[in-house]
Design an enzyme around this catalytic site. Structure first.
Site, short mmCIF file in Angstrom:
data_model
loop_
_atom_site.label_atom_id
_atom_site.label_comp_id
_atom_site.label_asym_id
_atom_site.label_seq_id
_atom_site.Cartn_x
_atom_site.Cartn_y
_atom_site.Cartn_z
N ALA A 196 28.94 -70.76 -32.04
CA ALA A 196 29.17 -72.03 -31.33
C ALA A 196 29.71 -71.70 -29.93
O ALA A 196 29.97 -70.53 -29.62
CB ALA A 196 30.17 -72.87 -32.10
N TRP A 197 29.93 -72.74 -29.12
CA TRP A 197 30.27 -72.49 -27.71
C TRP A 197 31.77 -72.57 -27.41
O TRP A 197 32.17 -72.35 -26.28
CB TRP A 197 29.53 -73.47 -26.80
N ASN A 198 32.59 -72.91 -28.39
CA ASN A 198 34.00 -73.18 -28.04
C ASN A 198 34.86 -71.91 -27.94
O ASN A 198 35.81 -71.87 -27.17
CB ASN A 198 34.61 -74.19 -29.01
N GLU A 229 35.96 -66.09 -43.19
CA GLU A 229 36.04 -65.04 -42.17
C GLU A 229 37.46 -64.50 -42.17
O GLU A 229 38.37 -65.09 -42.75
CB GLU A 229 35.67 -65.61 -40.80
N GLY A 271 32.08 -75.73 -45.00
CA GLY A 271 31.57 -74.37 -44.99
C GLY A 271 31.51 -73.66 -46.31
O GLY A 271 31.92 -74.17 -47.35
N ASP A 288 32.64 -70.04 -18.36
CA ASP A 288 31.54 -70.42 -19.25
C ASP A 288 31.89 -71.65 -20.10
O ASP A 288 31.06 -72.51 -20.33
CB ASP A 288 31.28 -69.23 -20.19
N GLU A 346 30.64 -71.46 -41.16
CA GLU A 346 31.92 -71.96 -40.63
C GLU A 346 31.59 -73.21 -39.85
O GLU A 346 31.07 -73.14 -38.74
CB GLU A 346 32.56 -70.91 -39.71
N GLU A 398 33.57 -86.12 -36.75
CA GLU A 398 34.13 -85.08 -35.88
C GLU A 398 33.76 -85.42 -34.43
O GLU A 398 32.57 -85.58 -34.11
CB GLU A 398 33.54 -83.72 -36.25
N LYS A 458 23.46 -64.11 -31.81
CA LYS A 458 22.96 -65.10 -30.85
C LYS A 458 24.11 -66.02 -30.46
O LYS A 458 24.57 -66.83 -31.27
CB LYS A 458 21.84 -65.94 -31.46
N LEU A 497 16.72 -66.39 -50.53
CA LEU A 497 18.06 -66.16 -51.12
C LEU A 497 18.88 -65.18 -50.29
O LEU A 497 19.43 -64.21 -50.79
CB LEU A 497 17.93 -65.68 -52.56
N CYS A 535 37.31 -76.49 -34.16
CA CYS A 535 36.78 -76.99 -35.44
C CYS A 535 37.88 -77.43 -36.40
O CYS A 535 37.72 -78.38 -37.16
CB CYS A 535 35.96 -75.89 -36.09
P1 NAD Z 1 25.57 -76.38 -33.28
O1 NAD Z 1 25.44 -76.51 -34.75
O2 NAD Z 1 24.83 -77.33 -32.43
O3 NAD Z 1 25.08 -74.92 -32.82
C1 NAD Z 1 25.68 -73.76 -33.35
C2 NAD Z 1 24.72 -72.60 -33.17
O4 NAD Z 1 23.59 -72.78 -34.03
C3 NAD Z 1 24.15 -72.47 -31.76
O5 NAD Z 1 24.10 -71.12 -31.42
C4 NAD Z 1 22.75 -73.05 -31.90
O6 NAD Z 1 21.84 -72.56 -30.96
C5 NAD Z 1 22.39 -72.62 -33.30
N1 NAD Z 1 21.35 -73.41 -33.98
C6 NAD Z 1 21.07 -74.73 -33.80
N2 NAD Z 1 20.08 -75.09 -34.64
C7 NAD Z 1 19.72 -74.00 -35.36
C8 NAD Z 1 18.78 -73.75 -36.41
N3 NAD Z 1 17.98 -74.69 -36.88
N4 NAD Z 1 18.73 -72.51 -36.94
C9 NAD Z 1 19.55 -71.54 -36.48
N5 NAD Z 1 20.46 -71.71 -35.50
C10 NAD Z 1 20.55 -72.93 -34.95
O7 NAD Z 1 27.12 -76.39 -32.96
P2 NAD Z 1 27.84 -76.33 -31.53
O8 NAD Z 1 27.66 -77.65 -30.87
O9 NAD Z 1 27.43 -75.11 -30.82
O10 NAD Z 1 29.38 -76.14 -31.96
C11 NAD Z 1 30.19 -77.18 -32.34
C12 NAD Z 1 30.31 -77.22 -33.85
O11 NAD Z 1 30.75 -75.96 -34.34
C13 NAD Z 1 31.37 -78.22 -34.31
O12 NAD Z 1 30.89 -78.94 -35.41
C14 NAD Z 1 32.54 -77.33 -34.70
O13 NAD Z 1 33.39 -77.88 -35.64
C15 NAD Z 1 31.82 -76.13 -35.24
N6 NAD Z 1 32.71 -74.96 -35.23
C16 NAD Z 1 33.17 -74.47 -36.42
C17 NAD Z 1 34.05 -73.39 -36.43
C18 NAD Z 1 34.58 -72.82 -37.73
O14 NAD Z 1 35.04 -71.69 -37.72
N7 NAD Z 1 34.55 -73.56 -38.84
C19 NAD Z 1 34.45 -72.82 -35.23
C20 NAD Z 1 33.96 -73.34 -34.04
C21 NAD Z 1 33.08 -74.41 -34.05
#
Ligand code: NAD
Length: 487
Positions: free
Chosen positions: A146-148, A461, A457, A89, A245, A384, A171, A239, A279
């Site tokens: 997120a997807w990572n 967590e 953030g 995946d 994160e 980033e 989700k 609220l 991240c």
């Molecule tokens: P993204 O913000 O594009 O999407 C994250 C999630 O939010 C997805 O499931 C997406 O479908 C959902 N989403 C998008 N728009 C939304 C909205 N308006 N309302 C509600 N949900 C919405 O991020 P990404 O591309 O999936 O992941 C990469 C980012 O995640 C990078 O910036 C990375 O640094 C961050 N990240 C942070 C951490 C952490 O723990 N701090 C860990 C992993 C990734």
């Protein structure tokens, strides 16, 4: 394969939904079809969560904990199967998903499962009275991933939420729909009431439906700063509780007295693990001018030896980035680095063959890149990138490097390498970052809080700190005397 919703203890089968193909990043071959949740699915998920909440909140902490620990055992017993799903995946090497992704998800379930019976309020001796507090659950929490690190993110959110007596609708990212479903199955098999952990599939529109839903009490997002801001402002309307994160552009500072081998290892871990899609990565590597050349030499040599290729091969050390679109975005950053005057020392190109000579030209592979002759103001040093791109920057003094390291809107992580114990603590205490390391990088044990300062953030967590973010505190005053009334 169809990635559907998991609602009320089972996968849904109605496939009359908007859908799209999910691709394997290593070859862009289809893995299956993802069905976007619609309004009916969200309502069904909410209704089933509410039923589960009535059962779950009345269980003792020990009873809840048992379910979580059993779910952890189930994940561990399916380690290889789930790790393989994650590798297909996400595109990350199987060695990583075996060693980290599934195990850290299980760790979170065990940790919060063990803690569930110990979640308690406090007692206060008062004048002719006493008081106590209760840590009560919030209700239905939405997790958005997120997807990572798909299964790790799902478990890092679900474990504390469920331990505290909440239920969760999760989700996953639209790009990685697979393993949240495995977590949902594990909870059901471990004895959770149906609806305790529902999964809805879809893109940001489904995330927004959850955020806007009046019956959802809390949102926990792992994602980008841009999405975090949208969610924070949407949640403000009612609220709602929020944990965010988000992204980073973290500094890793190497002093002249650091152990060179360890520092180079950490710089590589801080930039190339999971193809750089982490991240907390330390993408701005500040190296003291005295050791700059020797550091760079070793870093280049070892980076060029990274075994890039077919992610399911156990010997592979770096896989493919998540999508063609993301690969193009990373390449645009590399072009920006070159055109702004930085020197691309190695990597940054799309390889045709992997380390065993296999053709990988159809996958989203990128040779790990190192930029030198960088300037703090360059786009590659400020934004980033979320890919395997390391920028190396020379510095002369402690004061100077602290100021430069802090000159960013992000504040997720920071690292310092030095053998001077006083300097290590002194410097780390002055860095504006929530998750820090001295003489290592990107180690995230479940016992330690994880989260960011500034735009990286809100909330934390893992650890005891997560309990505060999944409970609300009720204060109770108990009178032991008469009511003193002025009337
Ligand atoms: P993204 O913000 O594009 O999407 C994250 C999630 O939010 C997805 O499931 C997406 O479908 C959902 N989403 C998008 N728009 C939304 C909205 N308006 N309302 C509600 N949900 C919405 O991020 P990404 O591309 O999936 O992941 C990469 C980012 O995640 C990078 O910036 C990375 O640094 C961050 N990240 C942070 C951490 C952490 O723990 N701090 C860990 C992993 C990734």
């Amino acid at each position: 394969m169809v990635y559907n919703q998991f609602i009320d203890g089972a996968l849904t089968t109605d496939s009359k939904r908007e859908s799209w193909v999910n691709y394997d990043p290593s070859n862009n071959q289809p893995l299956g079809e993802v069905c976007q949740a619609n309004d009916e699915d969200i309502e069904a998920a909410i209704n089933s969560s509410e039923k589960a909440f009535q059962i779950w909140k009345n269980k003792t902490g020990a009873e809840r904990g048992r379910v979580l620990v059993k779910a952890a055992d189930i994940l561990r017993s399916r380690l290889e199967q789930i790790a393989l799903l994650e590798t297909h995946d996400v595109g990350k090497p199987i060695s990583e998903s075996l060693a980290v992704d599934v195990s850290s998800a299980a760790d979170a379930l065990e940790y919060f499962g063990g803690m569930a019976a110990g979640i308690h309020g406090e007692f206060f001796d008062l004048k002719n009275a006493f008081g106590y507090t209760r840590r009560e659950p919030l209700g239905i929490c939405a997790g958005i991933g997120a997807w990572n690190y798909p299964i790790q993110i799902a478990a890092w959110k679900a474990a504390p939420a469920l331990a505290c007596g909440n239920c969760m609708i999760f989700k996953p990212s639209e790009l990685t729909p697979a393993t949240a479903l495995e977590l949902a199955k594990a909870f059901m098999e471990a004895g959770a009431p149906p609806g305790l952990f529902n999964v809805v599939q879809g893109d940001g529109r489904v995330g927004k439906m959850l955020v806007d839903h009046p019956r959802i009490a809390k949102i926990s997002l792992t994602g980008s700063v841009a999405t975090g801001k949208k969610i924070f402002s949407a949640a403000a309307t009612e609220l709602k509780h929020v944990t965010l994160e988000l992204g980073g552009k973290s500094p890793l500072i190497i002093f002249e007295d650091a152990d060179l081998n360890n520092a180079v290892s950490a710089a590589m871990l801080a930039n190339f693990y999971t193809q750089g899609e982490v991240c907390s990565n330390g993408t701005r590597v500040f190296v003291h001018r005295k050791i700059f050349d020797s550091f760079l030499k070793q870093l280049k040599e070892r980076t060029e030896r990274i075994r890039l290729g077919e992610p399911t091969d156990p010997e592979t050390q770096m896989g493919a980035v998540i999508s063609k679109v993301h690969l193009e975005k990373i390449i645009r950053f590399i072009d920006s680095g070159k055109s702004s005057g930085a020197t691309l020392l190695t990597g940054g190109f799309k390889p045709e063959k992997d380390f065993k000579g296999r053709n990988i030209s159809s996958g989203n592979f990128l040779a790990p890149a190192i930029f030198t002759n960088c300037d703090d103001s360059m786009e590659i040093c400020r934004e980033e990138i979320f890919g395997p791109v390391l920028s190396i920057l020379a510095f002369d003094t402690e004061e100077e490097v602290i100021e430069r390291a802090n000159d960013t809107l992000f504040g997720l992580s920071a690292g310092v390498f030095t053998n001077d114990i006083k300097r290590g603590h002194r410097v780390i205490h002055q860095l504006h970052a929530g998750t820090c390391w001295i003489n290592n990088y990107n180690i995230t044990p479940i016992e330690l809080p994880f989260g960011g300062y500034k735009q990286s953030g809100i909330g934390r967590e893992n650890s005891l700190a997560a309990i505060q973010h999944y409970t609300q505190l009720k204060s109770v005053y108990v009178e032991l005397g008469n009511v003193e009334s002025p009337y």
